[in-house]
Design a protein around this motif. Structure first.
Motif, short mmCIF file in Angstrom:
data_model
loop_
_atom_site.label_atom_id
_atom_site.label_comp_id
_atom_site.label_asym_id
_atom_site.label_seq_id
_atom_site.Cartn_x
_atom_site.Cartn_y
_atom_site.Cartn_z
N GLN A 109 0.84 -1.20 0.00
CA GLN A 109 0.00 0.00 0.00
C GLN A 109 0.88 1.25 0.00
O GLN A 109 2.05 1.20 0.34
CB GLN A 109 -0.90 0.03 1.25
N ASP A 166 0.30 5.91 4.52
CA ASP A 166 -0.73 6.83 5.01
C ASP A 166 -0.41 7.12 6.47
O ASP A 166 -0.47 6.23 7.31
CB ASP A 166 -2.12 6.19 4.88
N TYR A 212 -1.97 8.34 8.78
CA TYR A 212 -3.06 8.08 9.73
C TYR A 212 -3.15 6.60 10.10
O TYR A 212 -3.71 6.24 11.14
CB TYR A 212 -4.40 8.55 9.16
N LYS A 213 -2.62 5.72 9.23
CA LYS A 213 -2.72 4.28 9.46
C LYS A 213 -1.37 3.60 9.68
O LYS A 213 -1.33 2.51 10.21
CB LYS A 213 -3.42 3.60 8.28
N ASN A 240 7.19 6.01 -1.34
CA ASN A 240 6.21 5.90 -0.24
C ASN A 240 5.40 4.60 -0.28
O ASN A 240 4.41 4.48 0.45
CB ASN A 240 5.25 7.09 -0.21
#
Length: 196
Positions: A149, A152, A154-155, A170
């Motif tokens: 993925q 992020d 936030y995760k 990233n």
């Protein structure tokens, strides 16, 4: 002497005329007193009426004050009751989770007490793992998808970066520790390695 009499008569006539005109303007003294008494009575009546209205408004104000005080007391009792129920729900929620986890603890104890070979021990641990995942699913705990993925914040929590061919900047290339959601909230971010 005649002239003097005429003058005196004229003066008397003047005085009588003045007196008559004053009486007509002022009215008889009895009417004036009666008008003053009526005015005084009207003022007294108005004052009494205003006193009654004031008493009514004071009674209404006391009634509204009583209502407001009762509402305040009822709200305070409601707030205390809700806080108590909230604390009880948290305690009972913990109890439910703990009871579910105790069954896993029992299975671990059984696995450790068994005198089987490595394969049977491994099968027992896999069974316990599946049971544990099932309990987490039951309580809304889900794993955060990370490997492959795009990062992020936030995760995911990036602890390393590495240049790797064929990977986007990233992109997560390795997961050191899985992250989890509780329903829609991230309760633990994934610890990951990210491509430069």
């Amino acid at each position: 002497m005649e002239e003097m009499e005429k003058e005196i008569n004229k003066e008397e006539e003047k005085d009588v005329n003045n007196l008559e005109s004053n009486e007509q303007m002022e009215g008889p003294p009895e009417e004036e007193e009666q008008t003053q008494q009526e005015h005084k009575q009207q003022t007294v009546d108005e004052i009494e009426e205003l006193k009654q209205k004031l008493q009514q408004k004071e009674a209404e104000a006391q009634e509204y004050l009583g209502i407001a005080q009762r509402l305040k007391a009822e709200f305070e009792n409601y707030r205390k009751r809700i806080e108590k129920e909230k604390a009880e729900m948290i305690d009972y929620g913990q109890e439910t989770v703990i009871l579910e986890l105790l069954t896993i603890m029992d299975n671990f104890e059984r696995a450790l007490a068994s005198s089987g070979d490595y394969n049977s021990l491994k099968e027992g641990i896999e069974l316990i793992y599946r049971q544990f995942k099932k309990i987490l699913d039951k309580f809304g705990v889900k794993e955060i998808e990370a490997e492959g993925q795009i990062f992020d914040p936030y995760k995911h929590h990036a602890v390393m970066q590495e240049e790797v061919e064929g990977k986007q900047p990233n992109e997560i290339i390795e997961v050191f520790q899985k992250g989890y959601y509780l329903k829609d909230k991230v309760i633990r971010p994934s610890l990951v390695k990210v491509a430069k």
